[in-house]
Structure formats: structure tokens, C-alpha cells
Scaffold this active site. Sequence first.
Site, PDB file in Angstrom:
ATOM      1  CD  GLU A 153     -93.495 -65.174 -23.423  1.00 21.67           C
ATOM      2  OE1 GLU A 153     -94.536 -65.522 -23.259  1.00 21.67           O
ATOM      3  OE2 GLU A 153     -93.293 -64.400 -24.701  1.00 21.67           O
ATOM      4  CG  ASN A 198     -92.551 -59.732 -22.026  1.00 19.57           C
ATOM      5  OD1 ASN A 198     -93.185 -58.811 -22.407  1.00 19.57           O
ATOM      6  ND2 ASN A 198     -92.232 -60.953 -22.642  1.00 19.57           N
ATOM      7  NE  ARG A 216    -103.708 -52.264 -34.984  1.00 17.70           N
ATOM      8  CZ  ARG A 216    -102.319 -51.879 -34.982  1.00 17.70           C
ATOM      9  NH1 ARG A 216    -101.829 -51.645 -36.230  1.00 17.70           N
ATOM     10  NH2 ARG A 216    -101.871 -51.970 -34.034  1.00 17.70           N
ATOM     11  CD  GLN A 228     -91.469 -51.504 -29.149  1.00 13.11           C
ATOM     12  OE1 GLN A 228     -90.833 -52.044 -30.282  1.00 13.11           O
ATOM     13  NE2 GLN A 228     -91.642 -52.447 -28.153  1.00 13.11           N
ATOM     14  CG  ASN A 229     -98.273 -50.641 -27.209  1.00 19.77           C
ATOM     15  OD1 ASN A 229     -97.497 -51.483 -28.109  1.00 19.77           O
ATOM     16  ND2 ASN A 229     -98.310 -50.779 -26.072  1.00 19.77           N
ATOM     17  CB  ALA A 241     -98.636 -56.136 -18.106  1.00 25.90           C
ATOM     18  CG  HIS A 259     -93.248 -48.373 -33.736  1.00 26.37           C
ATOM     19  ND1 HIS A 259     -93.152 -49.632 -33.198  1.00 26.37           N
ATOM     20  CD2 HIS A 259     -92.033 -47.930 -33.761  1.00 26.37           C
ATOM     21  CE1 HIS A 259     -91.940 -50.215 -33.198  1.00 26.37           C
ATOM     22  NE2 HIS A 259     -91.125 -49.064 -33.572  1.00 26.37           N
ATOM     23  CB  SER A 317     -91.650 -60.055 -28.718  1.00 26.61           C
ATOM     24  OG  SER A 317     -91.465 -59.416 -29.967  1.00 26.61           O
ATOM     25  CE1 TYR A 357    -101.694 -49.711 -41.163  1.00 22.20           C
ATOM     26  CE2 TYR A 357    -101.541 -49.574 -38.665  1.00 22.20           C
ATOM     27  CZ  TYR A 357    -101.110 -49.679 -39.945  1.00 22.20           C
ATOM     28  OH  TYR A 357     -99.663 -50.146 -40.102  1.00 22.20           O
TER      29      TYR A 357
HETATM   30  N1  APR Z   1     -98.721 -59.016 -19.773  1.00 19.96           N
HETATM   31  C1  APR Z   1     -97.114 -58.910 -20.080  1.00 19.96           C
HETATM   32  N2  APR Z   1     -96.722 -59.220 -21.372  1.00 19.96           N
HETATM   33  C2  APR Z   1     -97.574 -59.607 -22.302  1.00 19.96           C
HETATM   34  C3  APR Z   1     -99.077 -59.763 -22.056  1.00 19.96           C
HETATM   35  C4  APR Z   1     -99.482 -59.404 -20.837  1.00 19.96           C
HETATM   36  N3  APR Z   1    -100.706 -59.466 -20.561  1.00 19.96           N
HETATM   37  N4  APR Z   1     -99.540 -60.290 -23.312  1.00 19.96           N
HETATM   38  C5  APR Z   1     -98.366 -60.574 -23.978  1.00 19.96           C
HETATM   39  N5  APR Z   1     -97.423 -60.270 -23.566  1.00 19.96           N
HETATM   40  C6  APR Z   1     -96.067 -60.141 -24.054  1.00 19.96           C
HETATM   41  C7  APR Z   1     -95.512 -61.244 -25.149  1.00 19.96           C
HETATM   42  O1  APR Z   1     -95.013 -62.384 -24.352  1.00 19.96           O
HETATM   43  C8  APR Z   1     -94.521 -60.725 -26.153  1.00 19.96           C
HETATM   44  O2  APR Z   1     -93.216 -60.850 -25.462  1.00 19.96           O
HETATM   45  O3  APR Z   1     -95.827 -58.865 -24.797  1.00 19.96           O
HETATM   46  C9  APR Z   1     -94.980 -59.096 -25.907  1.00 19.96           C
HETATM   47  C10 APR Z   1     -95.594 -58.831 -27.276  1.00 19.96           C
HETATM   48  O4  APR Z   1     -94.730 -59.144 -28.243  1.00 19.96           O
HETATM   49  P1  APR Z   1     -94.945 -58.523 -29.854  1.00 19.96           P
HETATM   50  O5  APR Z   1     -96.583 -59.129 -30.215  1.00 19.96           O
HETATM   51  O6  APR Z   1     -93.968 -58.928 -30.535  1.00 19.96           O
HETATM   52  O7  APR Z   1     -95.187 -56.975 -29.619  1.00 19.96           O
HETATM   53  P2  APR Z   1     -94.197 -55.876 -29.789  1.00 19.96           P
HETATM   54  O8  APR Z   1     -92.968 -56.200 -28.833  1.00 19.96           O
HETATM   55  O9  APR Z   1     -94.621 -54.673 -29.123  1.00 19.96           O
HETATM   56  O10 APR Z   1     -93.878 -55.477 -31.103  1.00 19.96           O
HETATM   57  C11 APR Z   1     -93.060 -54.512 -31.458  1.00 19.96           C
HETATM   58  O11 APR Z   1     -93.493 -54.893 -33.941  1.00 19.96           O
HETATM   59  O12 APR Z   1     -94.865 -55.179 -35.567  1.00 19.96           O
HETATM   60  C12 APR Z   1     -94.185 -54.323 -34.908  1.00 19.96           C
HETATM   61  O13 APR Z   1     -94.777 -51.746 -34.964  1.00 19.96           O
HETATM   62  C13 APR Z   1     -95.116 -53.375 -34.367  1.00 19.96           C
HETATM   63  O14 APR Z   1     -94.989 -51.817 -32.297  1.00 19.96           O
HETATM   64  C14 APR Z   1     -94.636 -53.393 -33.025  1.00 19.96           C
HETATM   65  C15 APR Z   1     -93.357 -53.955 -32.894  1.00 19.96           C
END
Ligand code: APR
Length: 241
Positions: free
Chosen positions: A209, A207, A54, A88-89, A225, A106, A183, A51
Site C-alpha cells: 500500500e 508496495n 532469525r 535494507q534487508n 511484490a 543495514h 514503509s 538474531y
Molecule cells: N508485497 C509488497 N509489499 C509488502 C508485502 C508484500 N507481500 N508485505 C508487506 N509489504 C509492505 C508493507 O505494506 C510495508 O509498507 O512492506 C513494507 C514493510 O515495512 P516495514 O515492516 O517497516 O519494513 P522496512 O520498511 O523494510 O523497515 C525498514 O526498519 O526496523 C528497521 O532495520 C529495520 O530495515 C528495517 C527498517
Amino acid sequence: MIVVLTGAGISQESGISTFRDSGGLWEQMRIEDVATPGVFRRNPDLVYEFYNARRRQLTDGSVRPNAAHKALALLEEKSREPVLVVTQNVDDLHERAGSRNLLHMHGELLKARCVSCGKVVPCLGDMSVFDACPACGPVPDAAKGKMGRMRPHVVWFEEMPLYMQEIERALAGCSTFVSIGTSGNVYPAAGFAAQARSAGADVVEINMEPSLNAHHFHAGHYGPATAMVPAWVDAYLAGKG
Ligand code: APR
């Protein structure tokens, strides 16, 4: 009310790694190796360093809010409907972009919490096992250097997310639910779209995708985004104001 759920994807173009994209944070290490209470008890230095790295990225000026964060702040300022951002960020990019009505479900990287009394304090620098709690005082001599008194104010796996009552209430009464950059891998956030939809809201996904729960949305806008969120906000404000 408009409820906006954001995930790591909204901060990706600001230079913050997502979790599950290729090259993402969890690709470099297993979740079980860092973000769990058990690892913190057994190996606090490893968790602090993960951490700390980050947090330095957030505070060294290299990471700034992008057009998507700014578009959500504009939506909150201009919309006739109240806007709630549930993120969630753990970064502070929504705040720095100007969002005010914001819940970090989170936790927050720039805060620390006492494991004994639960006091939450700002934390801009590195953390270590030697950090004392401003309320409880220093770590007892017997545990000095072995256990951490202060932990990152971040929700780990096996722990409950924060603000769930407020979030459930908002989902039950929102007219529009927008999910951005997540995701759909992690519950309870992954279930919010279905909850909002069953409460009668218009649910939209933005998103890179389609996410794992894309089938719950009435509409999806796929692409970066920084392009898709400002376009959606402009269209929303022009249409519904
Ligand atoms: N623009 C739009 N979407 C994007 C971009 C972008 N530039 N870059 C990545 N993505 C999308 C990806 O396609 C993916 O579906 O963002 C999503 C990120 O997914 P994750 O990496 O799983 O992150 P997140 O969904 O926030 O994870 C949820 O999981 O590990 C835990 O606590 C952690 O808060 C986190 C939680």
C-alpha cells in the site's frame, strides 16, 4: 543506472516477517529491547537469541527467494542500464536469487563482526558470548561469559547504515529509482526517493500500500511484490530494455 531499494516487504511472501505490519517483528517486541548497542552491552544473550532465531529461519531451508527477488536478478541480467540493488534487508534472498550488484545498507544476518577489530566473518550458526574473533582471539578471561566479542553484522538503531557514499553517488546519477516493500519509516532510506527525484530520475514505488513517502514518487504499483515486481520488470525490459 537503475537503483532499486528493497525493504522487508519483498521478503514477506518468502515467509520472513516484516517489521511494522500487524504480526511484524517489532510488534512482538520493542526496538529498544533488542536492536541497540546499549542492549547488546547490557544483555548480549537476548540480542544473540533474537538474531539466532532469525538466522536459523534463513538457513533451515524453510525460506527461499520469491518471484520478486528473481525478477530483480533478471532485470540486472537483461537490462542495458546497470542495476544496483540497495537493500535494507539482512537476509540473503537477493544473493540466492542471483542479484550481484547489491549493497546491504543495514548489514547481513549471515555475517558476524568483531567489536574490537571490526573483522567481518561468515556466520551460519548460532552466536554467543563465547565466540572468539579469528583475528583477536578469544574473549579475555575477565570478560568471559559476560560480554560478546563477536556481534551480528547488522546495523542497529543509533548506528550509521553502511555504503552511504556509494548509495549517494548512485542516487545522484540514476535514471530510474524503484522502491519495493518498504514503509518509508526509517531514514536515510526513506529519503532516497526524494534525492533521486531531485536528481532527475523517474521514481516508482511498488508496495502493498502507499508508503509514508508515497508523495515523492511519480508512479505507484500496489499489491503483493511477487506479482507487481515481475510485472514491472517485464514492462521495463519491453519498453526500455
Ligand atoms: N508485497 C509488497 N509489499 C509488502 C508485502 C508484500 N507481500 N508485505 C508487506 N509489504 C509492505 C508493507 O505494506 C510495508 O509498507 O512492506 C513494507 C514493510 O515495512 P516495514 O515492516 O517497516 O519494513 P522496512 O520498511 O523494510 O523497515 C525498514 O526498519 O526496523 C528497521 O532495520 C529495520 O530495515 C528495517 C527498517
